[in-house]
Design a protein around this motif. Structure first.
Motif, PDB file in Angstrom:
ATOM      1  N   ALA A 391       0.598  -1.128  -0.391  1.00  0.00           N
ATOM      2  CA  ALA A 391       0.016   0.046   0.180  1.00  0.00           C
ATOM      3  C   ALA A 391       0.760   0.835   0.664  1.00  0.00           C
ATOM      4  O   ALA A 391       0.584   1.890  -0.788  1.00  0.00           O
ATOM      5  CB  ALA A 391      -0.931  -0.056   0.945  1.00  0.00           C
ATOM      6  N   GLU A 392       1.990   1.083   1.020  1.00  0.00           N
ATOM      7  CA  GLU A 392       2.763   2.956   1.227  1.00  0.00           C
ATOM      8  C   GLU A 392       3.522   2.676  -0.223  1.00  0.00           C
ATOM      9  O   GLU A 392       3.367   4.101  -0.811  1.00  0.00           O
ATOM     10  CB  GLU A 392       3.409   2.005   2.181  1.00  0.00           C
ATOM     11  CG  GLU A 392       4.522   3.049   2.247  1.00  0.00           C
ATOM     12  CD  GLU A 392       5.893   3.955   3.229  1.00  0.00           C
ATOM     13  OE1 GLU A 392       6.156   4.403   2.920  1.00  0.00           O
ATOM     14  OE2 GLU A 392       5.521   2.950   4.220  1.00  0.00           O
ATOM     15  N   ALA A 393       3.667   1.746  -1.319  1.00  0.00           N
ATOM     16  CA  ALA A 393       4.704   1.323  -2.150  1.00  0.00           C
ATOM     17  C   ALA A 393       3.964   2.120  -3.683  1.00  0.00           C
ATOM     18  O   ALA A 393       4.159   3.182  -4.148  1.00  0.00           O
ATOM     19  CB  ALA A 393       5.282   0.363  -2.788  1.00  0.00           C
ATOM     20  N   LEU A 394       2.630   2.209  -3.385  1.00  0.00           N
ATOM     21  CA  LEU A 394       1.827   1.620  -4.329  1.00  0.00           C
ATOM     22  C   LEU A 394       1.288   3.702  -4.130  1.00  0.00           C
ATOM     23  O   LEU A 394       1.036   4.499  -5.376  1.00  0.00           O
ATOM     24  CB  LEU A 394       0.178   1.439  -4.443  1.00  0.00           C
ATOM     25  CG  LEU A 394       0.323   0.133  -5.180  1.00  0.00           C
ATOM     26  CD1 LEU A 394      -0.577  -0.953  -4.473  1.00  0.00           C
ATOM     27  CD2 LEU A 394       0.576   0.012  -6.349  1.00  0.00           C
ATOM     28  N   VAL A 395       0.454   3.881  -2.441  1.00  0.00           N
ATOM     29  CA  VAL A 395       1.226   5.689  -2.765  1.00  0.00           C
ATOM     30  C   VAL A 395       2.084   6.517  -3.074  1.00  0.00           C
ATOM     31  O   VAL A 395       1.454   7.427  -4.425  1.00  0.00           O
ATOM     32  CB  VAL A 395       0.670   5.761  -1.516  1.00  0.00           C
ATOM     33  CG1 VAL A 395       0.830   7.697  -1.170  1.00  0.00           C
ATOM     34  CG2 VAL A 395      -0.423   5.532  -0.199  1.00  0.00           C
ATOM     35  N   GLU A 396       3.574   6.140  -2.811  1.00  0.00           N
ATOM     36  CA  GLU A 396       4.387   6.525  -3.457  1.00  0.00           C
ATOM     37  C   GLU A 396       4.485   6.543  -4.742  1.00  0.00           C
ATOM     38  O   GLU A 396       5.797   7.421  -5.802  1.00  0.00           O
ATOM     39  CB  GLU A 396       5.873   6.169  -2.810  1.00  0.00           C
ATOM     40  CG  GLU A 396       5.744   6.394  -1.519  1.00  0.00           C
ATOM     41  CD  GLU A 396       5.534   7.866  -0.901  1.00  0.00           C
ATOM     42  OE1 GLU A 396       5.961   9.003  -1.564  1.00  0.00           O
ATOM     43  OE2 GLU A 396       4.011   8.347  -0.230  1.00  0.00           O
ATOM     44  N   MET A 397       4.429   5.050  -5.938  1.00  0.00           N
ATOM     45  CA  MET A 397       4.472   5.344  -7.083  1.00  0.00           C
ATOM     46  C   MET A 397       3.442   6.882  -8.157  1.00  0.00           C
ATOM     47  O   MET A 397       3.793   6.662  -9.161  1.00  0.00           O
ATOM     48  CB  MET A 397       4.135   3.945  -7.454  1.00  0.00           C
ATOM     49  CG  MET A 397       4.623   2.874  -7.455  1.00  0.00           C
ATOM     50  SD  MET A 397       4.309   1.154  -7.444  1.00  0.00           S
ATOM     51  CE  MET A 397       4.451   1.219  -9.053  1.00  0.00           C
ATOM     52  N   GLY A 398       2.690   7.015  -7.368  1.00  0.00           N
ATOM     53  CA  GLY A 398       1.726   8.013  -7.325  1.00  0.00           C
ATOM     54  C   GLY A 398       0.019   7.332  -7.490  1.00  0.00           C
ATOM     55  O   GLY A 398       0.053   6.202  -7.518  1.00  0.00           O
ATOM     56  N   ALA A 399      -0.436   7.936  -6.478  1.00  0.00           N
ATOM     57  CA  ALA A 399      -1.535   7.528  -6.025  1.00  0.00           C
ATOM     58  C   ALA A 399      -2.564   7.302  -7.302  1.00  0.00           C
ATOM     59  O   ALA A 399      -3.217   6.734  -6.779  1.00  0.00           O
ATOM     60  CB  ALA A 399      -2.280   8.344  -4.742  1.00  0.00           C
ATOM     61  N   SER A 400      -2.728   8.531  -7.986  1.00  0.00           N
ATOM     62  CA  SER A 400      -4.132   8.331  -9.166  1.00  0.00           C
ATOM     63  C   SER A 400      -4.198   6.837  -9.751  1.00  0.00           C
ATOM     64  O   SER A 400      -3.473   6.602 -10.252  1.00  0.00           O
ATOM     65  CB  SER A 400      -3.696   9.532  -9.905  1.00  0.00           C
ATOM     66  OG  SER A 400      -4.651   9.799 -11.177  1.00  0.00           O
ATOM     67  N   GLY A 401      -5.056   6.590  -9.729  1.00  0.00           N
ATOM     68  CA  GLY A 401      -6.113   5.377 -10.007  1.00  0.00           C
ATOM     69  C   GLY A 401      -5.392   4.307  -9.618  1.00  0.00           C
ATOM     70  O   GLY A 401      -5.690   2.930  -9.596  1.00  0.00           O
ATOM     71  N   ASN A 402      -4.756   4.275  -8.390  1.00  0.00           N
ATOM     72  CA  ASN A 402      -4.073   3.181  -7.530  1.00  0.00           C
ATOM     73  C   ASN A 402      -5.171   3.221  -6.102  1.00  0.00           C
ATOM     74  O   ASN A 402      -5.413   2.489  -5.045  1.00  0.00           O
ATOM     75  CB  ASN A 402      -3.186   3.149  -7.244  1.00  0.00           C
ATOM     76  CG  ASN A 402      -1.921   2.527  -8.058  1.00  0.00           C
ATOM     77  OD1 ASN A 402      -2.587   1.903  -8.358  1.00  0.00           O
ATOM     78  ND2 ASN A 402      -0.958   3.295  -8.168  1.00  0.00           N
ATOM     79  N   GLU A 403      -6.440   4.472  -6.078  1.00  0.00           N
ATOM     80  CA  GLU A 403      -6.658   4.536  -4.367  1.00  0.00           C
ATOM     81  C   GLU A 403      -7.531   3.360  -4.053  1.00  0.00           C
ATOM     82  O   GLU A 403      -7.276   3.146  -3.187  1.00  0.00           O
ATOM     83  CB  GLU A 403      -7.568   5.599  -5.225  1.00  0.00           C
ATOM     84  CG  GLU A 403      -7.486   7.160  -5.386  1.00  0.00           C
ATOM     85  CD  GLU A 403      -7.159   7.468  -6.821  1.00  0.00           C
ATOM     86  OE1 GLU A 403      -6.604   8.859  -7.207  1.00  0.00           O
ATOM     87  OE2 GLU A 403      -7.178   6.633  -7.386  1.00  0.00           O
ATOM     88  N   GLU A 404      -8.869   2.741  -5.236  1.00  0.00           N
ATOM     89  CA  GLU A 404      -9.029   1.461  -4.567  1.00  0.00           C
ATOM     90  C   GLU A 404      -8.174   0.135  -3.788  1.00  0.00           C
ATOM     91  O   GLU A 404      -8.668  -0.043  -2.967  1.00  0.00           O
ATOM     92  CB  GLU A 404     -10.235   1.090  -5.894  1.00  0.00           C
ATOM     93  CG  GLU A 404     -11.008   2.191  -5.848  1.00  0.00           C
ATOM     94  CD  GLU A 404     -12.065   1.859  -5.026  1.00  0.00           C
ATOM     95  OE1 GLU A 404     -12.459   0.657  -4.284  1.00  0.00           O
ATOM     96  OE2 GLU A 404     -13.182   3.801  -5.563  1.00  0.00           O
ATOM     97  N   LYS A 405      -7.248  -0.144  -4.557  1.00  0.00           N
ATOM     98  CA  LYS A 405      -6.283  -0.741  -4.380  1.00  0.00           C
ATOM     99  C   LYS A 405      -6.037  -0.789  -2.898  1.00  0.00           C
ATOM    100  O   LYS A 405      -5.712  -1.099  -2.517  1.00  0.00           O
ATOM    101  CB  LYS A 405      -5.122  -0.693  -5.794  1.00  0.00           C
ATOM    102  CG  LYS A 405      -3.954  -2.070  -5.288  1.00  0.00           C
ATOM    103  CD  LYS A 405      -4.604  -3.545  -5.194  1.00  0.00           C
ATOM    104  CE  LYS A 405      -3.870  -4.440  -5.296  1.00  0.00           C
ATOM    105  NZ  LYS A 405      -4.186  -5.977  -5.334  1.00  0.00           N
TER     106      LYS A 405
END
Length: 521
Positions: A391-405
């Motif tokens: 979850a933290e890695a996905l946030v830092e990769m750019g949250a846009s489009g990953n919010e649900e995940k």
């Protein structure tokens, strides 16, 4: 590091059994053995590998894993008879003579691993029963243990000496300068990728499967190192691989405290250090958190964080309540009020994670009287780590489009802790966390709720500060819970202040070392 460290390898002969991790880590001294006459067969090689695991259970290693990873965070306040030296570290009043700045016990483990990696391949040629495949799988264990030690050292000191050869001769150079922390992380990433190729998928014995390094233990450490290096795509990859094995499952909320932390080796455990009640007592957890005959340990939990606006258990998102301290079972299970009296006039709260099991009456009244008289294992990684690191890695990769995940991953642990008994809390919703900053704060809060007292919180805050290149990222969490006159946050203006100084004894012994510049004054 001592030049005669190889005598430890020669004299720590560990007798193995096929059914118990306790027996796997039982030391049977057999006297001094000449090094050239050792390393003759598979049994001797396996005994040294067992010594690598055993050294990680040393009380001084455990003490540093806990102190380095938790004490300077906002999770810890002074508890029952906290030693002065510990109180000073908690309040950032640290100098090179602090007992917690010494790193020798970690280099002892590193040297045991180096000895195994150096000598074990030669045993394959001497013992026909010791196959190259088995040797490589055991090398994967040694590489991973060594990498874990270096990961602790880098997160604590940043730049430290890199040593990958055993200390076996008087002609070796022991004046070794420090290698940059980032370079060491790159080196251990490479080692761990090699380990991942050769590690066993799993061990048939249940305790071995939790207490020895398998592929998922390697993946968990690789994910953690990748997160620290801001290699977010790799972190996601390794976390997904752990989750997709379907090897693990989260314990139910009502059983989490008992099964995960009291009994140990639970369905969600990936890797934990194994202790017993005879030769390997986990005294540091018992001293710091409490036990049956010493209810309250050295550490307490800041009362400011139990309830109210700054509590991670009752954070408000606009008109939406993210959490409720009366519902989140972690608030009840992980903390015990001083005097065991629930109510508004509680003076302080102490850790209860690892300490015992809690019961609750039909009317909702808690009883924390069931404190352990046994010794606990120490969890290094569990399934919750994979969910929240990803979850933290996905946030830092750019949250846009990953919010649900991202929110779905956080909900794995959040819903486990909030859907129980008479309470069935709604899951967190991605529509509420619609910015990268809000998602970042959400993951950090959930990590605090889930992992408090597991030796992770200070490293979480330091990772945040490094990423933002801003010491205030730590101070804004720590300062509100520090009231001591010792604590002087105005001095903590550079990131080097948040690493430990190199011990004066290490500087005296190794002229090639240079002090952390913050403490060099």
């Amino acid at each position: 590091m001592k030049r005669i460290i190889y005598f430890i390898v020669a004299s720590l002969l560990v007798m193995l059994a096929t059914t118990s991790c306790e027996e796997w880590l039982t030391v049977e001294p057999e006297g001094d053995i000449v090094l050239k006459d050792y390393w003759q067969n598979e049994t001797q090689a396996t005994q040294v590998l067992a010594a690598c695991y055993l050294s990680m259970t040393d009380r001084n290693v455990m003490e540093r894993m806990m102190v380095w990873g938790e004490l300077r965070s906002d999770n810890v306040a002074s508890g029952n008879s906290m030693p002065t030296s510990m109180n000073q570290v908690m309040n950032y009043d640290i100098n090179a003579n602090s007992e917690y700045c010494t790193w020798g016990v970690f280099y002892t483990t590193i040297n045991l691993c180096n000895s195994f990696l150096y000598y074990a391949p030669g045993v394959v040629e001497k013992d026909p029963d010791f196959s190259e495949e088995e040797c490589k799988s055991m090398e994967a264990e040694a590489l991973t243990i060594r990498a874990l030690c270096y990961f602790y050292l880098v997160r604590t000191f940043n730049n430290v000496p890199w040593v990958d050869e055993p200390s076996i001769g008087d002609n070796q150079n022991y004046q070794i300068e420090a290698t940059s922390g980032d370079s060491i992380l790159t080196l251990i990433q490479a080692d761990l990728r090699t380990a991942l190729l050769n590690a066993r998928e799993r061990f048939d014995d249940a305790q071995y499967n939790k207490g020895r390094v398998n592929k998922n233990a390697v993946r968990a450490l690789l994910a953690d190192v990748s997160l620290w290096k801001q290699d977010y795509a790799s972190c996601v990859k390794y976390c997904e691989e752990i989750i997709n094995t379907e090897e693990y499952s989260l314990e139910d909320g009502e059983d989490m405290l008992k099964n995960v932390f009291y009994k140990g080796n639970s369905t969600e455990s990936i890797f934990e250090l194994q202790f017993d009640d005879k030769t390997m007592i986990n005294s540091r957890v018992l001293n710091y958190y409490g036990r049956s005959f010493n209810n309250y340990g050295y550490w307490s939990f800041p009362i400011e964080l139990v309830n109210g606006d700054v509590s991670p258990f009752s954070y408000k998102m606009g008109s939406t309540v993210e959490g409720d301290e009366d519902i989140d079972i972690r608030r009840k299970d992980f903390l015990v009020p001083f005097g065991e009296i629930e109510g508004e006039n509680v003076e302080s709260y102490y850790p209860f994670k690892y300490v015992g099991t809690r019961t609750e009456s039909t009317s909702g009244v808690s009883n924390w009287s069931d404190r352990r008289s046994t010794t606990p294992n120490w969890i290094v990684y569990r399934l919750a780590d994979a969910y929240l690191m990803e979850a933290e890695a996905l946030v830092e990769m750019g949250a846009s489009g990953n919010e649900e995940k991202i929110v779905s991953l956080v909900n794995q642990t959040y819903c486990r802790a909030n859907n129980h008994g008479f309470y069935m809390a709604d899951s967190l919703r991605a529509s509420v966390y619609n910015t990268q900053d809000e998602l970042r704060k959400l993951v950090l809060r959930e990590r605090q709720r889930e992992f408090m007292f597991e030796g992770k919180r200070y490293f979480d805050l330091l990772r945040l500060a490094i990423r933002e290149d801003d010491p205030q990222q730590i101070l804004k969490y720590v300062s509100p819970v520090r009231e001591s006159s010792i604590y002087q946050p105005q001095k903590l203006t550079v990131l080097n202040a948040f690493y430990m100084p190199i011990a004066q004894s290490a500087l005296d012994a190794n002229s090639a070392l240079e002090q952390n510049p913050f403490y060099d004054k």
